[in-house]
Design a protein around this motif. Structure first.
Motif, PDB file in Angstrom:
ATOM      1  N   LEU A 159      53.398  47.851  42.409  1.00 58.36           N
ATOM      2  CA  LEU A 159      52.489  47.262  43.387  1.00 58.36           C
ATOM      3  C   LEU A 159      51.084  47.227  42.782  1.00 58.36           C
ATOM      4  CD1 LEU A 159      53.660  49.154  46.604  1.00 58.36           C
ATOM      5  CD2 LEU A 159      54.178  46.805  45.958  1.00 58.36           C
ATOM      6  N   ASP A 160      50.535  46.033  42.635  1.00 63.10           N
ATOM      7  CA  ASP A 160      49.227  45.883  42.010  1.00 63.10           C
ATOM      8  C   ASP A 160      48.168  45.667  43.093  1.00 63.10           C
ATOM      9  OD1 ASP A 160      47.165  45.553  40.257  1.00 63.10           O
ATOM     10  OD2 ASP A 160      48.084  43.921  39.117  1.00 63.10           O
ATOM     11  N   GLU A 161      47.419  46.687  43.395  1.00 61.67           N
ATOM     12  CA  GLU A 161      46.362  46.666  44.405  1.00 61.67           C
ATOM     13  C   GLU A 161      46.825  46.024  45.725  1.00 61.67           C
ATOM     14  OE1 GLU A 161      42.543  46.745  43.408  1.00 61.67           O
ATOM     15  OE2 GLU A 161      42.747  46.661  41.223  1.00 61.67           O
ATOM     16  N   PRO A 162      47.802  46.663  46.370  1.00 62.37           N
ATOM     17  CA  PRO A 162      48.345  46.075  47.603  1.00 62.37           C
ATOM     18  C   PRO A 162      47.338  46.004  48.751  1.00 62.37           C
ATOM     19  CG  PRO A 162      49.230  48.278  47.255  1.00 62.37           C
ATOM     20  CD  PRO A 162      48.494  47.915  46.012  1.00 62.37           C
ATOM     21  N   MET A 201      52.596  40.956  42.378  1.00 64.77           N
ATOM     22  CA  MET A 201      51.361  40.596  41.693  1.00 64.77           C
ATOM     23  C   MET A 201      50.134  40.784  42.574  1.00 64.77           C
ATOM     24  SD  MET A 201      50.788  37.265  39.326  1.00 64.77           S
ATOM     25  CE  MET A 201      51.134  36.053  40.583  1.00 64.77           C
ATOM     26  N   GLN A 202      49.034  41.127  41.905  1.00 65.89           N
ATOM     27  CA  GLN A 202      47.756  41.277  42.624  1.00 65.89           C
ATOM     28  C   GLN A 202      47.328  39.926  43.182  1.00 65.89           C
ATOM     29  OE1 GLN A 202      44.673  43.015  40.207  1.00 65.89           O
ATOM     30  NE2 GLN A 202      43.051  42.050  41.379  1.00 65.89           N
ATOM     31  N   GLY A 203      47.018  39.903  44.473  1.00 69.18           N
ATOM     32  CA  GLY A 203      46.520  38.676  45.107  1.00 69.18           C
ATOM     33  C   GLY A 203      47.427  37.476  44.934  1.00 69.18           C
ATOM     34  N   LYS A 236      44.390  46.639  33.813  1.00 62.75           N
ATOM     35  CA  LYS A 236      45.587  47.153  34.496  1.00 62.75           C
ATOM     36  C   LYS A 236      46.528  46.000  34.852  1.00 62.75           C
ATOM     37  CE  LYS A 236      43.120  48.937  37.775  1.00 62.75           C
ATOM     38  NZ  LYS A 236      41.793  48.532  37.301  1.00 62.75           N
ATOM     39  N   THR A 237      45.943  44.952  35.447  1.00 65.30           N
ATOM     40  CA  THR A 237      46.784  43.822  35.836  1.00 65.30           C
ATOM     41  C   THR A 237      47.417  43.158  34.618  1.00 65.30           C
ATOM     42  OG1 THR A 237      45.491  43.445  37.822  1.00 65.30           O
ATOM     43  CG2 THR A 237      46.759  41.591  36.992  1.00 65.30           C
ATOM     44  N   THR A 238      46.645  43.048  33.543  1.00 65.34           N
ATOM     45  CA  THR A 238      47.181  42.430  32.325  1.00 65.34           C
ATOM     46  C   THR A 238      48.361  43.234  31.791  1.00 65.34           C
ATOM     47  OG1 THR A 238      44.912  41.769  31.859  1.00 65.34           O
ATOM     48  CG2 THR A 238      46.504  41.462  30.104  1.00 65.34           C
TER      49      THR A 238
HETATM   50 MG   LIG Z   1      43.862  44.114  38.697  1.00 66.27          MG
END
Ligand SMILES: [Mg+2]
Ligand SMILES: Nc1ncnc2c1ncn2[C@@H]1O[C@H](COP(=O)(O)OP(=O)(O)O)[C@@H](O)[C@H]1O
Lengths: 261, 296
Positions: free
Chosen positions: A183-186, A107-109, A44-46
């Protein structure tokens, strides 16, 4: 139907030489919010980093408000062992183009800028929205959403907690005046209390009519927030669920992993 | 032992050297912390800056000519540094061997610039005429007024650079690009251009150092070798944890050099500096001032 705001056509990509996702086609309407749900490490993040312009797509196109964001070309693959330059045009995408179009990725983290203060970061964030109206109003919304950031405005980012850092990330995204916010895993890795605080902030962003694309591990939270949910598994979209028929957590688990769980 | 006024004379020349080294080393350190690239062409920026200024002083003399020469040299070198980013670093930025490739490309640039100077200006030594004469007393030692002006201008330039990086929106964007490239791109910042501006500013400070050094010593095509070596020693000695780290280290190196040149002779001074550098590398590899992390 009018032109969709975000459209992906047969998108594929990954970290060369490893392909992570392929054949992603979807279109998201003008006032629509969608969610992605799927196991960790499945791409998902990619996918979102590719849409945001941080990774070059291998194939397919990314269209935002009718314009293609990536350049035509092929995927990078060394044709000669001796030449350092590729002799053909790469299928490229630049984050700057994506941001200027109004598609903003949180971005996530995101570790942000460890040696800068919160205020310095929030000060440069609106550069992305150059020439557009509404930064001042957005700043008011941000201050209202995250009063904690006002208290910590002179702290360096490196001294912030994970939750506060996430707040700065989202605030930076908002100050770019997004036409669509990803929003990636907020709420990833936060304490229950902060998780609730951030979920409420995300809900208020949604209510302020910013279309969201959101990834989260909490199905109930996602289903209550979005118009459409994509189940994402092994680098492709396996199922699309409409708002009317949002299933429960257990039903989704069954859909994704079968009955044997 | 030495008399007190000799002591202060050595100290003063050490401080002057320190000011020049601070100017040279800060540019190198800023590029290193921002791009993660070590610029071996930095010394030739100093040399080319001196030659450009010398050329201007040939047609316009006097104090006004010197000011014009310095200004022009700084502007020209900013432009050259800016362009060189797109030639030397940008083409390789997505390559995993960027650091190594940049060593090669900047060494190549250094060689090309040095030989370009040789072709353009010839091998003969040149000198820029100092614009200010006269001296003042300093604890019994007599110090050139010009040296004091150089020191002040060097320090003010560094202060201005620090304020630019901290207070202005462009400077903050440059620091953001230095600290987290991906996050900076996601803010819509044109990271390549910010990097180019960084090298440009680095080259501009190098040029200023070149103009000053070229008015104290003779300029020759290999003029850049010594500044590069000194800047390298300074950056390793002080580390790059903070903007000020190489500046403190520059004064330590300058003063150490001038005392060892007096007591041990000119040829031993570099050996002393390298011994200091090796000692620091053994005991505190991240540099004398600050932590392991690199920042801007
Ligand atoms: Mg991810
Ligand atoms: N920087 C990277 N380089 C190489 N592979 C990576 C990198 N980041 C993630 N991956 C791999 O890509 C796959 C997908 O990861 P990711 O997109 O983060 O999944 P998700 O966001 O769905 O949890 C994983 O197998 C992961 O190991």
């Amino acid at each position: 139907m009018s032109t969709p705001l975000l459209e992906l056509r047969n998108l594929g990509g990954g970290y060369p030489p490893i392909s992570v996702f392929r054949n992603i086609s979807l279109s998201i309407g003008n006032r629509e919010s969608v969610g992605f749900f799927g196991p960790n490490g499945h791409g998902k993040t990619t996918l979102l980093k590719t849409v945001a312009g941080l990774l070059d797509p291998w194939e397919g196109d990314i269209l935002f408000a009718g314009t293609r964001l990536n350049a035509e070309g092929r995927m990078r693959a060394r044709t000669s062992r001796n030449l350092n330059y590729d002799l053909f045009r790469r299928r490229r995408i630049r984050a700057e183009t994506v941001v200027r179009a109004g598609l903003i990725y949180v971005m996530q983290g995101n570790l942000l800028f460890p040696e800068m203060t919160v205020e310095e970061v929030l000060d440069i964030a609106p550069r992305a929205a150059e020439g557009r109206q509404g930064v001042a109003e957005m700043r008011l919304l941000v201050d209202d959403l995250f009063p904690r950031l006002c208290e910590r405005r002179d702290s360096k980012i490196r001294y912030l907690s994970g939750g506060e850092r996430q707040m700065v990330s989202i605030a930076v995204g908002l100050l770019a005046l997004p036409r669509m916010l990803i929003l990636d895993e907020p709420t990833l890795g936060l304490s229950p209390k902060l998780r609730i605080e951030l979920s409420q902030a995300v809900r208020r962003i949604r209510e302020s009519n910013v279309p969201l694309v959101i990834v989260d591990q909490n199905v109930e939270f996602l289903t209550s927030l979005v118009d459409r949910l994509f189940l994402f598994d092994h680098g492709s979209i396996t199922r699309e669920i409409d708002a009317g028929s949002m299933p429960s957590h257990d039903e989704i688990m069954t859909m994704m992993f079968g009955e044997t769980l | 032992m030495i008399s007190l006024d000799t002591f202060f004379f050595i100290l003063a020349s050490g401080i002057l050297l320190g000011g020049l080294y601070a100017l040279m080393a800060t540019g190198l350190a800023v590029v290193w912390t921002t791009l993660g690239v070590f610029n071996f062409a930095h010394g030739t920026f100093v040399a080319l800056g001196a030659y450009v200024a010398w050329q201007v002083t040939q047609s316009i003399g006097g104090g006004a000519g010197f000011l014009l020469a310095a200004a022009l040299s700084v502007i020209v070198m900013f432009g050259i540094g800016f362009v060189l980013h797109y030639v030397l670093v940008k083409p390789f930025e997505r390559n995993t061997n960027l650091v190594l490739l940049a060593v090669i490309t900047t060494l190549a640039a250094a060689s090309i610039i040095e030989n370009g100077i040789l072709i353009g200006w010839g091998p003969r030594d040149k000198q820029i005429t100092p614009p200010i004469e006269g001296s003042v007393g300093f604890f019994g030692a007599s110090i050139n007024l010009y040296d004091i002006v150089i020191l002040l201008v060097a320090l003010l330039t560094l202060l201005a650079l620090a304020l630019f990086l901290r207070r202005t929106s462009l400077g903050r964007a440059m620091r953001a690009a230095a600290q987290n490239r991906e996050a900076a791109e996601l803010m819509g910042l044109n990271v390549s251009m910010l990097f180019a501006i960084t090298i440009g500013l680095s080259a501009a400070t190098a040029a200023l150092a070149g103009v000053f050094t070229g008015s104290l010593r003779f300029i020759s095509p290999t003029f850049g070798a010594d500044p590069l070596m000194k800047a390298l020693v300074v950056v390793i000695l002080g580390g790059v944890a903070r903007f000020t780290s190489p500046i403190y280290a520059a004064f330590i190196v300058g003063i150490a050099e001038s005392f060892s040149a007096y007591f041990l002779g000119l040829y031993w001074a570099p050996a002393v500096l390298f011994a200091m550098m090796i000692a620091v590398l053994l005991i505190k590899p991240e540099g004398l001032f600050g932590h392991r992390s690199k920042t801007l």
